[in-house]
Design a protein around this motif. Structure first.
Motif, PDB file in Angstrom:
ATOM      1  N   PRO A 120      49.364  12.211  -2.444  1.00 51.35           N
ATOM      2  CA  PRO A 120      50.404  11.408  -3.112  1.00 51.35           C
ATOM      3  C   PRO A 120      50.148   9.902  -3.068  1.00 51.35           C
ATOM      4  CG  PRO A 120      51.411  13.131  -1.795  1.00 51.35           C
ATOM      5  CD  PRO A 120      49.948  13.132  -1.448  1.00 51.35           C
ATOM      6  N   SER A 121      49.674   9.401  -1.931  1.00 53.03           N
ATOM      7  CA  SER A 121      49.427   7.959  -1.816  1.00 53.03           C
ATOM      8  C   SER A 121      48.261   7.526  -2.689  1.00 53.03           C
ATOM      9  CB  SER A 121      49.166   7.574  -0.361  1.00 53.03           C
ATOM     10  OG  SER A 121      50.328   7.740   0.421  1.00 53.03           O
ATOM     11  N   ALA A 122      47.189   8.313  -2.689  1.00 59.66           N
ATOM     12  CA  ALA A 122      46.039   7.996  -3.532  1.00 59.66           C
ATOM     13  C   ALA A 122      46.411   8.102  -5.007  1.00 59.66           C
ATOM     14  CB  ALA A 122      44.885   8.932  -3.214  1.00 59.66           C
ATOM     15  N   LYS A 123      47.254   9.068  -5.337  1.00 60.09           N
ATOM     16  CA  LYS A 123      47.692   9.244  -6.721  1.00 60.09           C
ATOM     17  C   LYS A 123      48.528   8.051  -7.170  1.00 60.09           C
ATOM     18  CE  LYS A 123      49.624  12.857  -9.691  1.00 60.09           C
ATOM     19  NZ  LYS A 123      50.069  14.256  -9.714  1.00 60.09           N
ATOM     20  N   LEU A 124      49.443   7.607  -6.324  1.00 54.38           N
ATOM     21  CA  LEU A 124      50.274   6.452  -6.661  1.00 54.38           C
ATOM     22  C   LEU A 124      49.434   5.186  -6.755  1.00 54.38           C
ATOM     23  CD1 LEU A 124      53.003   5.151  -7.194  1.00 54.38           C
ATOM     24  CD2 LEU A 124      53.350   5.012  -4.710  1.00 54.38           C
ATOM     25  N   MET A 141      56.400   7.499 -12.765  1.00 57.48           N
ATOM     26  CA  MET A 141      56.117   6.600 -11.642  1.00 57.48           C
ATOM     27  C   MET A 141      57.130   6.802 -10.519  1.00 57.48           C
ATOM     28  SD  MET A 141      53.361   4.999 -12.428  1.00 57.48           S
ATOM     29  CE  MET A 141      53.407   3.899 -11.011  1.00 57.48           C
ATOM     30  N   SER A 142      58.391   6.989 -10.888  1.00 58.55           N
ATOM     31  CA  SER A 142      59.434   7.215  -9.892  1.00 58.55           C
ATOM     32  C   SER A 142      59.156   8.482  -9.088  1.00 58.55           C
ATOM     33  CB  SER A 142      60.787   7.324 -10.595  1.00 58.55           C
ATOM     34  OG  SER A 142      61.813   7.647  -9.682  1.00 58.55           O
ATOM     35  N   THR A 143      58.739   9.544  -9.753  1.00 53.12           N
ATOM     36  CA  THR A 143      58.423  10.803  -9.073  1.00 53.12           C
ATOM     37  C   THR A 143      57.264  10.625  -8.105  1.00 53.12           C
ATOM     38  OG1 THR A 143      59.229  12.110 -10.946  1.00 53.12           O
ATOM     39  CG2 THR A 143      57.713  13.196  -9.429  1.00 53.12           C
ATOM     40  N   SER A 194      60.770   0.999 -12.615  1.00 49.01           N
ATOM     41  CA  SER A 194      61.045   0.170 -13.795  1.00 49.01           C
ATOM     42  C   SER A 194      60.698  -1.286 -13.524  1.00 49.01           C
ATOM     43  CB  SER A 194      62.510   0.303 -14.223  1.00 49.01           C
ATOM     44  OG  SER A 194      63.391  -0.050 -13.181  1.00 49.01           O
ATOM     45  N   SER A 195      60.905  -1.744 -12.288  1.00 48.17           N
ATOM     46  CA  SER A 195      60.517  -3.111 -11.923  1.00 48.17           C
ATOM     47  C   SER A 195      59.008  -3.289 -11.996  1.00 48.17           C
ATOM     48  CB  SER A 195      61.007  -3.452 -10.507  1.00 48.17           C
ATOM     49  OG  SER A 195      62.416  -3.478 -10.453  1.00 48.17           O
TER      50      SER A 195
END
Length: 224
Positions: free
Chosen positions: A98-102, A163-165, A182-183
């Motif tokens: 998850p961190s690498a994906k984000l 992005m939120s997910t 959104s920011s």
């Protein structure tokens, strides 16, 4: 792989156009030249009459594709966000962590735009500049609530939700993932605007990029 990318088509809400501009050579020329013209003279000075002169066609032929220039701006913005979404999905789909994906997603959303050869009639660099300078004019209107109901902003909202997910996947207890997402999208546009016009108001530069800033911001927020 190149053939696969060339077959990608960005799907746009059909309420934004009278006739799909992707369906004809004239429609594609309208999109191509409108991007160049809006980039050069700004949205306020842009008219269908000027565009018709530029492409050597009657003004009335442009109205066969778009009801007005506001709908055209919404179309261009939707195409841009759809283009970013396809890049986001393609670049992150196979990343399990998850961190690498984000981290990769933030890079996609905030990096400097480059030409995408898969779409030969659209200059993505110019379109990015238009979104930076003109996008707010597409929704700061009295009709925004009805246009939202009609689905004009669905691609942008879907991108924020993606992005939120991803942020929630990194930290499920973080209470503001949609606000942060959104920011991130709006902030990236604003930082590039500041770099171009008010560089004393930002620490972002060509070396100290908006990408690095937003990675720092997002991951520190999710860590708290």
């Amino acid at each position: 792989m190149e053939k696969l990318l060339q077959s990608v088509r960005i799907s746009i809400n059909d309420k934004l156009y009278v006739k799909d501009p992707e369906s004809s050579n004239l429609g594609k020329r309208i999109i191509k030249e409108s991007i160049i013209m809006i980039h050069e003279i700004g949205f306020e000075s842009f008219t269908f009459k000027k565009l018709g002169t530029e492409i050597g066609s009657n003004e009335s032929s442009i109205y066969r594709y778009f009801e007005n220039k506001h709908k055209l701006l919404l179309y261009l913005a939707s195409w841009y966000w759809g283009w970013l979404e396809y890049q986001l999905v393609f670049a992150t789909n196979s990343i399990p962590d998850p961190s690498a994906k984000l981290d990769r997603a933030i890079e996609i959303m905030t990096r400097a735009t480059e030409i995408d050869t898969a779409f030969t009639h659209i200059d993505e660099v110019m379109l990015n500049k238009i979104v930076i300078n003109e996008y707010s004019k597409s929704y700061l209107t009295k009709e925004v609530d009805q246009e939202n109901k009609d689905g004009y902003f669905v691609i942008y909202k879907r991108l924020v939700n993606r992005m939120s997910t991803m942020m929630t996947d990194v930290n499920p207890s973080y209470p503001y993932p949609s606000s942060l997402a959104s920011s991130l999208l709006e902030g990236a546009l604003h930082q590039y605007f500041l770099m171009d016009h008010f560089n004393s108001l930002t620490n972002c530069t060509a070396k100290n990029t908006p990408t690095e800033y937003f990675k720092h911001l997002v991951f520190h927020a999710l860590k708290d």
